[in-house]
Design a protein around this motif. Structure first.
Motif: not given
Length: 301
Positions: A72-89
């Motif tokens: 689930x974490x892997x699929x979630x990270x793949x889904x949120x990749x654009x937003x995660x790249x803008x997150x400081x952590x």
């Protein structure tokens, strides 16, 4: 060719393979497997972990949930990749940083999620893989839709914890009481509300998680306090009325300290990663160990 005139060597196959593998391990977040210890809650409360068959069944379901969660974490990270790249952590995560491709994360995530029910089926009881499959449906629904629905997403994440606890009871074939479900549900909701509150404070205006913008720190604190009060009352009633014995009554003390300590840490802005709090905060860990010891003594004696 390098600056000194020598021919540059291409990276070895081992190095090119090792990078994505390490990235996948990181993206699988093994530290968060600690959440799956909830699978052992019902077997421990029922006092059946001393039986080798029950212990094996509980451990198989624990492993199944670790696989399911990592998928689930892997699929979630793949889904949120654009937003995660803008997150400081979160931009340092394996998928967001590019260490693991989105395609590889999705393929591996699906593989792990398919493997999880198969591992649970090794218990020999069809109900265990069925519960794991239900958990996967819930987590996929969260990834694709529920995480974008304010309030509902709080309940969805809390429900994932409840399913873990329920799966442990199914694995060893012990009944699930209403007391148990209420305590686990309230505790899970308190953790989730505290996590969102810490995230909101850290990100200020809502950051990259759009749902956070729908909350205020005061609202999330209110949810957390409401859950804490109901949780303490429910546990006290269970310890004093549902069981006889001094150790159950004594377990109220570390339980109360555990709840209050968590609230204090969230107020300090430290609740964004609750699974890390359980390991790094020494008082919290001490209270949790004391709680397990007292309940264990109550079960055995």
């Amino acid at each position: 060719m390098s600056q000194n005139g020598t021919v540059a060597r291409p990276p070895s196959v081992a190095v090119s393979v090792l990078g994505p593998v390490l990235g996948l391990i990181k993206a699988a977040r093994p530290r968060q497997w600690l959440k799956n210890v909830l699978v052992l809650a019902a077997p421990m409360a029922a006092g059946v972990l001393g039986d080798p068959r029950s212990l094996l069944a509980a451990l198989l379901v624990f492993a199944a949930f670790c696989l399911a969660a990592s998928g689930t974490y892997l699929l979630n990270d793949a889904s949120d990749v654009a937003a995660d790249r803008l997150h400081p952590r979160k931009r340092t995560r394996a998928v967001a940083s590019g260490a693991v491709s989105v395609r590889l994360a999705r393929v591996t995530g699906v593989a792990l999620m398919l493997l999880a029910p198969a591992v649970a089926a090794l218990t020999g009881d069809w109900r265990s893989p069925a519960v794991v499959a239900g958990y996967l449906v819930l987590t996929l629904s969260y990834t694709l839709w529920l995480k974008h629905q304010e309030v509902v997403e709080l309940i969805a994440v809390a429900a994932c914890h409840v399913v873990r606890a329920f799966a442990g009871a199914v694995a060893v074939d012990v009944p699930v009481t209403g007391w148990f479900l209420v305590v686990v549900s309230l505790a899970a909701l308190q953790l989730v509300a505290g996590k969102r509150e810490a995230e909101l404070r850290a990100q200020g205006d809502g950051g990259t998680r759009a749902t956070l913008a729908a909350y205020s720190p005061a609202y999330l604190a209110q949810v957390r306090v409401m859950c804490s009060g109901a949780l303490i009352v429910t546990y006290c009633l269970w310890a004093l009325n549902a069981h006889d014995g001094v150790f159950y009554a004594l377990s109220i003390v570390p339980f109360l300290l555990l709840v209050l300590r968590h609230n204090l840490l969230v107020d300090r802005g430290m609740g964004e990663e609750p699974e890390e709090l359980a390991v790094r905060d020494r008082p919290l860990l001490l209270f949790a160990v004391a709680l397990v010891v007292f309940v264990g003594l109550g079960v055995q004696l």
